[in-house]
Design a protein around this motif. Structure first.
Motif, short mmCIF file in Angstrom:
data_model
loop_
_atom_site.label_atom_id
_atom_site.label_comp_id
_atom_site.label_asym_id
_atom_site.label_seq_id
_atom_site.Cartn_x
_atom_site.Cartn_y
_atom_site.Cartn_z
N HIS A 1 -61.43 17.87 60.94
CA HIS A 1 -60.05 17.26 61.11
C HIS A 1 -60.09 15.87 60.51
N ARG A 2 -61.22 15.18 61.16
CA ARG A 2 -61.27 13.74 61.17
C ARG A 2 -61.76 13.23 59.73
N GLN A 3 -62.80 14.17 59.32
CA GLN A 3 -63.19 13.72 57.87
C GLN A 3 -62.07 14.14 56.95
N VAL A 4 -61.22 15.24 57.16
CA VAL A 4 -60.09 15.29 56.21
C VAL A 4 -59.25 14.07 55.97
N ARG A 5 -58.81 13.67 57.22
CA ARG A 5 -57.78 12.46 57.35
C ARG A 5 -58.68 11.40 56.63
N ARG A 6 -59.90 10.88 56.96
CA ARG A 6 -60.67 9.88 56.22
C ARG A 6 -60.50 9.87 54.78
N LEU A 7 -60.83 10.98 54.36
CA LEU A 7 -60.87 11.43 52.92
C LEU A 7 -59.33 11.11 52.22
N GLN A 8 -58.60 11.80 52.58
CA GLN A 8 -57.19 11.62 52.52
C GLN A 8 -56.67 10.32 52.29
N LYS A 9 -57.08 9.39 53.22
CA LYS A 9 -56.69 7.79 53.17
C LYS A 9 -57.53 7.32 52.07
N LEU A 10 -58.54 7.68 51.68
CA LEU A 10 -59.33 7.18 50.81
C LEU A 10 -58.77 7.49 49.24
N LEU A 11 -58.28 8.68 49.10
CA LEU A 11 -57.62 9.26 47.85
C LEU A 11 -56.41 8.53 47.81
N LEU A 12 -55.67 8.38 48.83
CA LEU A 12 -54.31 7.85 48.71
C LEU A 12 -54.43 6.41 48.39
N ARG A 13 -55.50 5.61 48.60
CA ARG A 13 -55.48 4.24 48.28
C ARG A 13 -56.35 3.90 46.90
N SER A 14 -56.39 5.08 46.29
CA SER A 14 -57.42 4.90 45.12
C SER A 14 -56.63 4.67 43.77
N ARG A 15 -57.05 3.85 43.18
CA ARG A 15 -56.18 3.44 41.75
C ARG A 15 -56.22 4.72 40.88
N ALA A 16 -57.43 5.47 41.05
CA ALA A 16 -57.63 6.66 39.96
C ALA A 16 -56.25 7.74 40.56
N ALA A 17 -56.31 8.00 41.68
CA ALA A 17 -55.22 9.17 42.04
C ALA A 17 -53.68 8.48 41.63
N LYS A 18 -53.44 7.29 41.83
CA LYS A 18 -52.15 6.64 41.42
C LYS A 18 -52.12 6.79 39.90
N LEU A 19 -53.17 6.47 39.18
CA LEU A 19 -53.26 6.66 37.56
C LEU A 19 -52.67 8.01 37.35
N LEU A 20 -53.43 9.03 37.88
CA LEU A 20 -53.28 10.66 37.54
C LEU A 20 -51.91 10.78 37.86
N ALA A 21 -51.43 10.34 39.17
CA ALA A 21 -50.12 10.82 39.56
C ALA A 21 -48.80 10.43 38.55
N VAL A 22 -49.03 9.21 38.15
CA VAL A 22 -48.08 8.54 37.07
C VAL A 22 -48.23 9.18 35.64
N ARG A 23 -49.53 9.72 35.16
CA ARG A 23 -49.71 10.47 33.98
C ARG A 23 -49.06 11.81 34.28
N ASN A 24 -49.42 12.53 35.21
CA ASN A 24 -48.61 13.91 35.57
C ASN A 24 -47.10 14.02 35.16
N VAL A 25 -46.48 12.72 35.75
CA VAL A 25 -45.03 12.88 35.93
C VAL A 25 -44.28 12.25 34.62
N THR A 26 -45.29 11.42 33.92
CA THR A 26 -44.52 10.80 32.74
C THR A 26 -45.14 11.27 31.48
N GLN A 27 -46.30 12.22 31.45
CA GLN A 27 -46.81 12.62 30.25
C GLN A 27 -47.00 14.14 30.35
N ASP A 28 -47.40 14.69 31.44
CA ASP A 28 -48.02 16.10 31.60
C ASP A 28 -47.02 16.90 31.80
#
Length: 558
Positions: A51-78
Motif C-alpha cells: 500500500h505504501r508503494q502504491v501511494r508513492r507511485l500515485q503521487k508521482l503520477l499525479l504530479r507528472s506533466r506526462a499524465a497531465k498532457l495525456l489527460a488533456v488529450r483524452n478529453v479534448t481529442q480522443d
C-alpha cells in the motif's frame, strides 16, 4: 523506493517533457510510455499488497506533466463527447488552450457545477440524465482516473465486466455461458435502482480510501451540484454520469458483491455472480440459495445507499419454469436452454432478445423515413453504420436466423421506400432502378457503382473467448492483449487484418496498441497524391500518430 527516489523520478519525468512548446510537436509515444510504465508499477504494487508503494507511485503520477498532457488529450481529442460544453460553454480548445489547461491542471479541491442534459433511454420512453462537467474538470477527472484505475484493477472481482479496460459485454455473456452450459441453473436477474444517482457519498469515499489530495477533489465533484435548465440543485448522493471518473467510482461502489456471496457460500458450490455495471446476474442450481443471495445483495447495497429495483428483479430458471418463459435477457441478449432428445437433455442458445430486435427495427425504420426524399447513396450511407454496428454486437452468438429475419424486414422497408418515392411505378421498375445484379448477387446500390448496402447476414458469426480471470491490460502482457484486440468483436474486419499484419503495433511509433487506444486507418500514400483506397495502401495508426503524420504532410505541401 524512498521519498527521495520518487522526487528524483518526478524531476526526470517532467524535465524530459519541459522543452515542449507546441501541442502539435509533442512526442506522444514517449508520453504514453512514461504514463503506462508508472501505471504498471502501481498495478503490480497493489497486486502484492504494498500500500505504501502504491501511494508513492500515485503521487508521482499525479504530479507528472506526462499524465497531465495525456489527460488533456483524452478529453479534448480522443473522447467522442469532446464538443459537448459544460456550464462554462467551453468545448473545442485550440492547441495553445490545451497547453494552458495542462499548465493550470492542479487538484485544488474545488469544482464547477455540472450541466444536466437528457438522452433517450433505449427501449423506454424515459430519459437518462447525464451530468456534463466543464472541460477543466473533465481533464482533472481523467488525470485522477489515470492515477486510481491501476490500483483498483488489481482489486476488482474477476466477474465484473462493465466500464473496465480490456473487458466488454461479450466477456460477461461468455462468463454466463460457461456457468450454465454444463448444468441448468436458477437465475437471479437483478437490477439496481438508479445506481448512479443514489450512491452514498460518505460510504463511497470510505471505500475508495484515496490519498487526501484525491479525496478532497473527489468530494468536491460529488458535492458541487448541478444546473438543470438554469436552476441549481444540490447533489446529496450519486455520481453524475458524463464525467471520465464516474464509471470508475460506480465500480468502486459496487465492488465486493461477488466476494460477499462467496464468503456466505464458501466452497466449490458457491453461486456464480456476473456483473456489468449496475446489471447483475447470480446463478446456482438451487432456488433457495438464489433467494438467500437476493436478501444478501439487498443488505450489501443498503450500506451504499442503493437497493434492487423490484420491477426488474426476478428469479427464473434457464431451462424450465412453471409460469412464463424460461431464460432471461441480459445486455440485449436472450439466454435460455431448450429441451432436446440428446443425452444431455437440453441445448444452450444465446441470441438477440426480442426487445433488442424491435428497437433495431424501429431505428432502421426511422432512418428510412428520414431519408425518404434523399438520394439512394445518402440512404445507404445512413443505414450501413446502423446495420454494421448492430450485427457486430450480436455476431458472437446464435444470430444467423435473427439476421435473416432482420434482412427480410429491411427489404420490406426498402420496398416501402421505393413506393413512397415512385407511387405510380411498378415494383419491377423500382428493382431495375435501385438494385444491381453482379456475379449472381443482387445489391442495393446506385447506378454509378457507389457504395452498396450491407445486410445483416454478411456479418460472420465468430465465437468470443472470455477474458481470463482477473487479467488486466495493466499487467503489461502485450502479446495476450494484442491477440485479443485482433479478435475483438467490436473491431472491423479491415482493422483486424491490419492488426494481424502489423503484429499489434503502430507503424508510425512502433508502440503496441493498448486497450482503450483510439485507432485510425491511414493511407500510406494520401488519396490527394494519387494513393489508392486498397489494402496495400492501408496502415493502422494511433489517432495522435495519425494527426502528427497529417501535419507533417501538410507542412511538406505548404
Amino acid at each position: 523506493m524512498d521519498g527521495r527516489g520518487v522526487s528524483r523520478g518526478a524531476e526526470v519525468m517532467n524535465t524530459a517533457i519541459a522543452p515542449m512548446y507546441q501541442w502539435n510537436t509533442i512526442g506522444w509515444v514517449k508520453i504514453e510510455r512514461q504514463v503506462f510504465k508508472l501505471q504498471k508499477r502501481i498495478y503490480r504494487a497493489a497486486k502484492r499488497g504494498d500500500h505504501r508503494q502504491v501511494r508513492r507511485l500515485q503521487k508521482l503520477l499525479l504530479r507528472s506533466r506526462a499524465a497531465k498532457l495525456l489527460a488533456v488529450r483524452n478529453v479534448t481529442q480522443d473522447n467522442q463527447g469532446q464538443q459537448t460544453p459544460g456550464v462554462d460553454g467551453v468545448a473545442n480548445l485550440t492547441p495553445q488552450e490545451r497547453l494552458d489547461l495542462v499548465k493550470h491542471l492542479h487538484l485544488e479541491g474545488n469544482a464547477s457545477p455540472v450541466r444536466r442534459v437528457y438522452i433517450p433511454k433505449p427501449g423506454t420512453t424515459e430519459q437518462r440524465p447525464l451530468g456534463i462537467p466543464t472541460m477543466a474538470d473533465r481533464a482533472k477527472q481523467a488525470l485522477v482516473k489515470h492515477v486510481l484505475e491501476p490500483a483498483w484493477e488489481a482489486q476488482f472481482e474477476p466477474n465484473s465486466y462493465g466500464f473496465r479496460p480490456g473487458r466488454s459485454t461479450w466477456d460477461a455473456i461468455g462468463a454466463i455461458y460457461v456457468q450454465i452450459n454444463q448444468k441448468p441453473k436458477w437465475v437471479l436477474d437483478a437490477d439496481i435502482a438508479k445506481c448512479f444517482d443514489r450512491i452514498n457519498h460518505e460510504a463511497l469515499l470510505r471505500k475508495l480510501d484515496a490519498p487526501p489530495t484525491l479525496s478532497r477533489q473527489i468530494t468536491a465533484w460529488l458535492k458541487v451540484g448541478l444546473l438543470d435548465k438554469g436552476a441549481w440543485f444540490p447533489t446529496e448522493a450519486g455520481t453524475p454520469q458524463g464525467g471520465p471518473a464516474s464509471p470508475l467510482l460506480a465500480n468502486v461502489a459496487l465492488h465486493g458483491l461477488e466476494e460477499a456471496i462467496t464468503r456466505a457460500f464458501p466452497g466449490r458450490g458457491s453461486p456464480a455472480v456476473v456483473r456489468y455495471a449496475d446489471d447483475l446476474i447470480v446463478l446456482h442450481p438451487k432456488r433457495e440459495v438464489i433467494a438467500r443471495c437476493q436478501t444478501l445483495l439487498a443488505e450489501q447495497l443498503h450500506g451504499m445507499g442503493l437497493e434492487l429495483k423490484p420491477s426488474k428483479t426476478r428469479i427464473t430458471h434457464t431451462l424450465q419454469v412453471e409460469e412464463g418463459e424460461a431464460g432471461f435477457d441480459f445486455l440485449g441478449f436472450n439466454i435460455r436452454q431448450y429441451p432436446t432428445k440428446s443425452k444431455r437433455g437440453y441445448k444452450t442458445i444465446i441470441k438477440p432478445s426480442r426487445e433488442a430486435m424491435a428497437r433495431h427495427q424501429r431505428q432502421i425504420g426511422a432512418v428510412v423515413r428520414r431519408h425518404r426524399m434523399d438520394a439512394q447513396g445518402r440512404l445507404i450511407e445512413a443505414l450501413n453504420p446502423v446495420i454494421r454496428g448492430w450485427s457486430h454486437y450480436f455476431s458472437t452468438v446464435c444470430s444467423h436466423e435473427t439476421f435473416e429475419q432482420m434482412d427480410e424486414q429491411l427489404r420490406q422497408q426498402l420496398r416501402s421506400w421505393i413506393r413512397s418515392r415512385h407511387p405510380n411505378k411498378t415494383l419491377k421498375w423500382g428493382y431495375q432502378k435501385y438494385w444491381r445484379c453482379e456475379d449472381g448477387q443482387w445489391d442495393f446500390r446506385p447506378r454509378a457503382r457507389g457504395k452498396r448496402l450491407g445486410f445483416h447476414t454478411e456479418t460472420p458469426i465468430q465465437r468470443h473467448v472470455k477474458v481470463q480471470g482477473r487479467r488486466s491490460p495493466y499487467d503489461g502482457d502485450e502479446l495476450y492483449w494484442g491477440r485479443r484486440r485482433a479478435h475483438h468483436p467490436g473491431v472491423s474486419r479491415r482493422v483486424a487484418r491490419l492488426l494481424k499484419r502489423q503484429d499489434g503495433r503502430c507503424t508510425s511509433c512502433g508502440y503496441a496498441f493498448k486497450a482503450g487506444d483510439v485507432l485510425e486507418v491511414d493511407h500510406l500514400i494520401p488519396r490527394k497524391q494519387g494513393g489508392r483506397d486498397a489494402s496495400t495502401n492501408w496502415q493502422l495508426l494511433h489517432r495522435y500518430c495519425h494527426v502528427e503524420k497529417t501535419a507533417r504532410e501538410r507542412r511538406r505541401c505548404a
